[in-house]
Motif scaffolding. Sequence first.
Motif, PDB file in Angstrom:
ATOM      1  N   LEU A  42       0.625  -1.245   0.412  1.00 49.64           N
ATOM      2  CA  LEU A  42       0.028  -0.036   0.063  1.00 49.64           C
ATOM      3  C   LEU A  42       1.375   1.112  -0.096  1.00 49.64           C
ATOM      4  CD1 LEU A  42      -3.131   1.043  -0.148  1.00 49.64           C
ATOM      5  CD2 LEU A  42      -2.825   1.184   2.709  1.00 49.64           C
ATOM      6  N   ALA A  43       0.826   2.535  -1.139  1.00 49.36           N
ATOM      7  CA  ALA A  43       1.654   3.226  -1.189  1.00 49.36           C
ATOM      8  C   ALA A  43       1.211   4.425  -1.344  1.00 49.36           C
ATOM      9  CB  ALA A  43       2.213   2.635  -2.377  1.00 49.36           C
ATOM     10  N   LEU A  44       1.749   5.526  -1.124  1.00 45.10           N
ATOM     11  CA  LEU A  44       1.496   6.982  -0.707  1.00 45.10           C
ATOM     12  C   LEU A  44       1.344   7.860  -2.050  1.00 45.10           C
ATOM     13  CD1 LEU A  44      -0.728   8.395   0.841  1.00 45.10           C
ATOM     14  CD2 LEU A  44       1.189   9.345   2.062  1.00 45.10           C
ATOM     15  N   TYR A  45       0.920   8.925  -2.209  1.00 44.71           N
ATOM     16  CA  TYR A  45       1.460  10.132  -3.063  1.00 44.71           C
ATOM     17  C   TYR A  45       0.552  11.404  -3.568  1.00 44.71           C
ATOM     18  CZ  TYR A  45      -2.292   9.883  -6.510  1.00 44.71           C
ATOM     19  OH  TYR A  45      -3.740   9.777  -6.868  1.00 44.71           O
ATOM     20  N   ARG A  84      -4.432  13.936  12.184  1.00 39.63           N
ATOM     21  CA  ARG A  84      -5.748  13.286  10.939  1.00 39.63           C
ATOM     22  C   ARG A  84      -6.487  13.450  10.587  1.00 39.63           C
ATOM     23  NH1 ARG A  84      -5.754   7.844  12.613  1.00 39.63           N
ATOM     24  NH2 ARG A  84      -3.143   7.706  13.828  1.00 39.63           N
ATOM     25  N   SER A  85      -6.961  14.683  10.745  1.00 34.03           N
ATOM     26  CA  SER A  85      -8.147  15.645  10.246  1.00 34.03           C
ATOM     27  C   SER A  85      -7.505  15.806   9.025  1.00 34.03           C
ATOM     28  CB  SER A  85      -8.792  16.359  11.069  1.00 34.03           C
ATOM     29  OG  SER A  85      -7.991  17.395  11.782  1.00 34.03           O
ATOM     30  N   CYS A  86      -6.040  16.380   8.341  1.00 36.73           N
ATOM     31  CA  CYS A  86      -6.350  16.996   7.156  1.00 36.73           C
ATOM     32  C   CYS A  86      -6.025  16.135   6.191  1.00 36.73           C
ATOM     33  CB  CYS A  86      -4.691  17.579   7.310  1.00 36.73           C
ATOM     34  SG  CYS A  86      -4.734  18.813   6.301  1.00 36.73           S
ATOM     35  N   HIS A  87      -6.481  16.183   4.875  1.00 32.10           N
ATOM     36  CA  HIS A  87      -6.163  14.851   3.787  1.00 32.10           C
ATOM     37  C   HIS A  87      -5.734  15.403   2.759  1.00 32.10           C
ATOM     38  CE1 HIS A  87      -9.202  13.428   7.275  1.00 32.10           C
ATOM     39  NE2 HIS A  87      -9.816  12.352   6.695  1.00 32.10           N
ATOM     40  N   GLY A  88      -4.343  15.229   2.503  1.00 33.38           N
ATOM     41  CA  GLY A  88      -4.241  15.204   1.178  1.00 33.38           C
ATOM     42  C   GLY A  88      -2.845  14.898   0.246  1.00 33.38           C
ATOM     43  N   ALA A  89      -3.796  13.223   0.490  1.00 29.69           N
ATOM     44  CA  ALA A  89      -2.573  13.092  -0.569  1.00 29.69           C
ATOM     45  C   ALA A  89      -3.904  11.372  -0.722  1.00 29.69           C
ATOM     46  CB  ALA A  89      -1.532  12.082   0.357  1.00 29.69           C
ATOM     47  N   TRP A  90      -3.864  10.578  -1.637  1.00 32.42           N
ATOM     48  CA  TRP A  90      -3.583   9.292  -2.227  1.00 32.42           C
ATOM     49  C   TRP A  90      -3.212   7.776  -2.170  1.00 32.42           C
ATOM     50  CZ3 TRP A  90      -9.026   9.820  -3.515  1.00 32.42           C
ATOM     51  CH2 TRP A  90      -9.645  11.069  -3.994  1.00 32.42           C
ATOM     52  N   GLY A  91      -3.350   7.098  -2.378  1.00 34.50           N
ATOM     53  CA  GLY A  91      -3.257   5.796  -1.634  1.00 34.50           C
ATOM     54  C   GLY A  91      -3.171   4.610  -3.221  1.00 34.50           C
ATOM     55  N   VAL A  92      -2.909   4.308  -3.844  1.00 36.68           N
ATOM     56  CA  VAL A  92      -2.772   2.953  -4.628  1.00 36.68           C
ATOM     57  C   VAL A  92      -2.084   1.412  -4.562  1.00 36.68           C
ATOM     58  CG1 VAL A  92      -1.508   2.229  -6.826  1.00 36.68           C
ATOM     59  CG2 VAL A  92      -2.056   4.698  -6.515  1.00 36.68           C
ATOM     60  N   GLY A  93      -2.832   1.273  -4.048  1.00 36.33           N
ATOM     61  CA  GLY A  93      -2.330  -0.192  -3.322  1.00 36.33           C
ATOM     62  C   GLY A  93      -3.002  -2.073  -4.423  1.00 36.33           C
ATOM     63  N   PHE A 131       6.215   2.926  -3.316  1.00 38.35           N
ATOM     64  CA  PHE A 131       5.141   3.695  -5.087  1.00 38.35           C
ATOM     65  C   PHE A 131       5.499   3.114  -5.676  1.00 38.35           C
ATOM     66  CE2 PHE A 131       3.844   6.057  -8.740  1.00 38.35           C
ATOM     67  CZ  PHE A 131       2.710   6.409  -8.267  1.00 38.35           C
ATOM     68  N   PHE A 132       6.633   2.792  -6.487  1.00 40.62           N
ATOM     69  CA  PHE A 132       7.163   2.354  -7.605  1.00 40.62           C
ATOM     70  C   PHE A 132       7.325   0.512  -7.863  1.00 40.62           C
ATOM     71  CE2 PHE A 132       9.284   6.003  -8.218  1.00 40.62           C
ATOM     72  CZ  PHE A 132       8.809   6.416  -9.255  1.00 40.62           C
ATOM     73  N   ARG A 133       7.065   0.235  -6.590  1.00 35.83           N
ATOM     74  CA  ARG A 133       7.849  -0.986  -6.218  1.00 35.83           C
ATOM     75  C   ARG A 133       5.921  -2.260  -6.215  1.00 35.83           C
ATOM     76  NH1 ARG A 133      11.723  -0.250  -2.967  1.00 35.83           N
ATOM     77  NH2 ARG A 133      10.715  -0.219  -1.393  1.00 35.83           N
ATOM     78  N   ASP A 139      15.709   2.150  -7.076  1.00 39.02           N
ATOM     79  CA  ASP A 139      14.316   3.126  -6.639  1.00 39.02           C
ATOM     80  C   ASP A 139      14.701   3.825  -5.092  1.00 39.02           C
ATOM     81  OD1 ASP A 139      11.660   3.126  -6.717  1.00 39.02           O
ATOM     82  OD2 ASP A 139      11.644   0.934  -6.403  1.00 39.02           O
ATOM     83  N   PHE A 140      13.808   4.287  -4.391  1.00 34.47           N
ATOM     84  CA  PHE A 140      13.626   4.528  -3.428  1.00 34.47           C
ATOM     85  C   PHE A 140      13.807   3.161  -2.289  1.00 34.47           C
ATOM     86  CE2 PHE A 140      11.552   7.740  -4.974  1.00 34.47           C
ATOM     87  CZ  PHE A 140      12.185   8.589  -4.897  1.00 34.47           C
ATOM     88  N   GLN A 141      14.910   3.239  -1.241  1.00 35.13           N
ATOM     89  CA  GLN A 141      14.293   2.081  -0.438  1.00 35.13           C
ATOM     90  C   GLN A 141      13.913   2.273   1.006  1.00 35.13           C
ATOM     91  OE1 GLN A 141      16.477  -0.448  -1.338  1.00 35.13           O
ATOM     92  NE2 GLN A 141      16.727   0.633  -3.730  1.00 35.13           N
ATOM     93  N   PRO A 142      13.522   0.973   1.052  1.00 39.65           N
ATOM     94  CA  PRO A 142      12.471   1.326   3.207  1.00 39.65           C
ATOM     95  C   PRO A 142      13.122   2.171   3.506  1.00 39.65           C
ATOM     96  CG  PRO A 142      12.660  -1.062   1.809  1.00 39.65           C
ATOM     97  CD  PRO A 142      14.051   0.326   1.032  1.00 39.65           C
TER      98      PRO A 142
END
Length: 816
Positions: free
Chosen positions: A93-96, A211-220, A121-123, A134-137
């Motif tokens: 589950l990634a975020l952008y 926690r109440s601020c929402h500004g990203a999206w997820g890709v799973g 994200f790319f993995r 790529d970016f590492q953990p």
Amino acid sequence: MLKQLPRDLRLAARQLIKNPAFGITTIAVLALGAGAFLAILAFVDAVLVKPLPYPQPDQLMYVGERTAAQPRTNLSYQDYLDWQSQNTVFASLALYRRTRFVVGTSAGAVSAPGIRVSDNFFRTLGISPALGRDFQPGEDLPSGPRLALLSWSTWQRRYAARPGVMGQSIVLNGEPYTIVGVLPRNFSFAFANAAEYWATYHAEDGCDTHRSCHGAWGVGRLRDGVSPQAALANLQAIALRLQREYPDSNRNQGASLTPLEEAVVGELRPILVALGAGAGLLLLIAGINAAGLIVLRSDRRRREVAIRAALGASASCLFGQFAAEALLITVAGGALGLVAAYGGISLLKRLLSAALLADMPFLTGLGLDARLLAAAAAVSLGAFLTLTLVPMLQISRSATLRANQWRNRQRGMGSARGASGTHWRRLGARLVMAELATAIVLLAGAGLAGKSLYRLLHVELGITPEHLVTFNINEPGATYDTSVKQIAAAQRIVDTVRALPGVVSAGVETNGLPLDGNGNTTWFHFAGRPWHGEHSEAPFRPVGEDYFATLQARMFAGRGFARGDDKTRPNVAIVNRAFARVYFPGQDAVGKVLLTNATPPLPIQIVGVVDDIREGSLDAPIPPVMYRPFRQDPDSDIGLVVRVAGEDSGILPEIAAAVRRVDPAIVARDGQAMAARVEDSQSAYLHRTLSWLLGAFAAMALLLSVVGLYGVVAYSVSQRRREIGIRMALGASTGAIYHLVLGEAGALVAVGVTAGMLAAIAAARVSSTLWFGVQPWDWSTLSAVALILAAAALAACIRPARAATRVNPTDCVRAE
């Protein structure tokens, strides 16, 4: 038959050369229908049929949150961390988060689209860099290194495709980043807005810590064997736990899960389906027209076919001759259709807006691929079978009728002269009625699309777009990292621009210019009202004190913002009329106090009500919106609106230069007149494209159906010359002959139009989501379409009717 094929092809070529009108017309009709169909089919295939360019794309999900008001909203970073650690359904589950970077270069600062992504994200997508790593953990943590990947085009354009760019330092938003890789040439992500730089996410102070601020999206990516329904149920269970654990920020907040492919297609699906249906109808009309031409030509060749049969030609021999002629026509028509399709694809690609290409970059490689060639082969095969079987069936029917005639003569029952011609005249009439009905459907669709476009472009904006220009301003975040610096920079920009000759006023805002979208939302409840943790939310926009005056937006109650509305004064807000209608029906909203759902709650007093400004797309309803003073909620990325006295676009370079004078590190981009923003908006572009293409299809359908009707009426007149001559010999007037011919044509038109109107209403109801401001049964449009088709069809019948009045009755009687 195969041995005789070369001879049959030579004979067919001679036949077509002797009858060029038939050959050219049939080939042109097939090429026109096939070309339009294949061009649209290429887009339908690329968007709706082809899988996304990732490994196992059906496992990829677009992940967000949901509230009662919005079925799909941004994802909170804090909720994402809990979802990532607690879910049991995602392999990854990634975020952008989309952003824009101010990039420091030797030529000065430039603004470039960018995106911040989590380390996996790319993995998650299944993509590996073409160069580098790529970016590492762990590299996306706040304490991690600042790293960036380049898009392939950015590496080529900005860095001359140098392999040595790996490890090079670049400055993004005033901070140093290290380039560690280059993404593959064919990599695309529809929601990246053609990002040039892909940086590590790095949760920042502010939105990511609340926690109440929402500004990203997820890709799973789902685990093997996990269905989307099971994944959604798992996320919903986590969301329920978070509601109980964090009632102030997460009450009544759930999860949203959409297949990534479905999220990418979005609002294009109904438009492409409509265009595909329109192209299919045009292909159907072309096929009907070609069949009608074959019917008329075959009937005229009855005597030739009879002589060939009498001289010993077998059925297979006759079939081979017709097949050879059909083969030449379909090959020529199919080849020209492919040429027309290629031209249509190229034209449509040039018409695509930059924003749409950024959202769907895989359209850039669109062309004549193997799948489209297979579709062209299928269309050609259908045309070949039609052109071959129709005359053979007609010959069989004619032979049966001739046998019946002979038996009738033997029995003294008459010759039944013209029975075969009457049969095929009736078949041609049925084909024409089907053509006219189909043309009505396309004409009605084009009329509704055109009316929708007109109403969309004239929708009430809540502002005066004439003599108004806009800019997006990007300040390097590392330099302008405090409220004081951001407010001071915005004020210097406004003062400098306002001093330009021809500038009437200027103002700033954050969170999106008009038509950009409704932007981020804030959650609140009202002081003095019972509250049990439920959420009310509305988009919010911090704006400067001169913003509404520059837009020429009307204030309906209360006051506007003043310079004194800063952080030293109580928090205030202006709401739009929709906000007042929804939350204070029948009351005065001015003076009411709302409390943000923060800890502790932030009280904000409403001091004014402004007109409903169309902040989102032109065809979207206007939601309740809250405006805050820019001096109480500033930002380094701002929008600039400027009211000018003269030409809108002529002053754009001067405004950009004025912003540069404030600070060369500040970038002014996307300067545009507001009227042009309306014309070039995404919703206007989609409606305009639909209107143009359906209009083109309708025009071609109208032409083909009218030509088909002309051919049937002309053929009918030629078959009825004896009858017309006898009528004239018995005293029928010219007007009576006109009435006879045009009456027959009028009956065909009436039946075709009536059937087409019913089908058009049904089709418009099915596609009602495409229309803006019009009903599927818009009678003014349907009536105009019916009159246009009827007038054009009857006008085409004047010439055959005039030819009928010139029949010499003496010649007809002498022939008897």
